[in-house]
Design an enzyme around this catalytic site. Sequence first.
Site, PDB file in Angstrom:
ATOM      1  N   GLY A 111       9.766   4.183   2.246  1.00  0.00           N
ATOM      2  CA  GLY A 111      10.832   3.954   3.217  1.00  0.00           C
ATOM      3  C   GLY A 111      11.961   4.964   3.105  1.00  0.00           C
ATOM      4  O   GLY A 111      12.626   5.285   4.093  1.00  0.00           O
ATOM      5  N   ASN A 135       3.930   7.059   0.127  1.00  0.00           N
ATOM      6  CA  ASN A 135       2.963   6.694  -0.922  1.00  0.00           C
ATOM      7  C   ASN A 135       2.376   5.296  -0.738  1.00  0.00           C
ATOM      8  O   ASN A 135       1.797   4.740  -1.678  1.00  0.00           O
ATOM      9  CB  ASN A 135       3.654   6.793  -2.290  1.00  0.00           C
ATOM     10  CG  ASN A 135       4.836   5.842  -2.408  1.00  0.00           C
ATOM     11  OD1 ASN A 135       5.585   5.668  -1.461  1.00  0.00           O
ATOM     12  ND2 ASN A 135       4.990   5.217  -3.565  1.00  0.00           N
ATOM     13  N   GLU A 136       2.504   4.728   0.462  1.00  0.00           N
ATOM     14  CA  GLU A 136       2.096   3.335   0.696  1.00  0.00           C
ATOM     15  C   GLU A 136       0.716   2.979   0.153  1.00  0.00           C
ATOM     16  O   GLU A 136       0.531   1.923  -0.439  1.00  0.00           O
ATOM     17  CB  GLU A 136       2.144   3.016   2.206  1.00  0.00           C
ATOM     18  CG  GLU A 136       3.527   2.651   2.718  1.00  0.00           C
ATOM     19  CD  GLU A 136       4.440   3.861   2.935  1.00  0.00           C
ATOM     20  OE1 GLU A 136       4.016   4.999   2.665  1.00  0.00           O
ATOM     21  OE2 GLU A 136       5.583   3.645   3.372  1.00  0.00           O
TER      22      GLU A 136
END
Length: 260
Positions: A111, A135-136
């Site tokens: 985010g 990097n989700e």
Amino acid sequence: TSSKINVDFDRSTGVAVMRMQSPPVNSMSLDFLTEFSISLEKLEMDKSCRGLIITSSLPKIFSAGLDIMEMYGKSPESCGVFWKAVQEMWLKLYGSNMVTIAAINGSSPAGGCLMSLACDYRIMAENPRYSIGLNETQLGIVAPFWFKDTMVSTVGHRTTEVALELGLLYSAPEALRVGLVDQLVPEDQVLQTATDTMAKWLAIPDHARQISKSMMRKPTIDKLMSNREADIQNFVTFITKDSIQKSLRMYLEMLKKRKS
Ligand code: CO8
């Protein structure tokens, strides 16, 4: 509740500096996002404010991204409210009429990266220990289409494809190489460089710059605006799954372990 966002508006220059100040890592909780959007809205309404610099008042960290605790063990209703606030932050910032510059003075995953990408220009501290990226997938979650679109618009399709699949976090020098940030400067010069850059952007007549910005960004904004409710439903269904909650728990445990 103490303020998580400090706004310093200089009427003589027309430039506001927004400092995120939510220790320990400026994670974006519902309260944080609400305050961010209200602060942004206020500046947007003030015709004398033409430029916005976003930075962090914490050492080493710009923002750790969304507050994982807002997505872990929460009711579908809470998750929905939270996601709407995430959408709001992005819609307001990506669509801002102001010149927006991210002064990235620390790490900026997920985010935090999205917030930076939503600005017009990114200046990052050259420290190779600082990282930035979406990097989700490393958390077992998936960046939604508007995160993806924002990144594609910045670094192109192929770089985004690899970055999203692998959940890549780029070091500051790598981020510059792929175009995720526009400029690296020594840490103590990030804010001054942002201020100097702002003056250049503000030399362009507002109306011409704003129409150009809107031409580039409106299709992406419209895509979310016309799918907002479905996007919330998507998020809620996904994030409340047992398997996804388990992934988040493992990631949180990993964060704790890494610490000791
Ligand atoms: N949310 C909540 N808590 C966090 C977060 C976060 N994003 N990041 C760190 N924390 C907590 C840590 O657990 C730790 O808690 P405690 O003190 O209780 O142990 C505290 O903050 C301090 O963290 P660290 O000790 O790790 O601090 P460091 O200075 O060593 O490292 C970092 C700072 C680099 C920011 C590191 O904390 C980190 O890597 N954090 C995780 C960042 C991350 O992966 N964020 C992803 C969030 S998800 C997101 O933003 C987009 C989701 C899109 C949704 C997709 C839809 C399905």
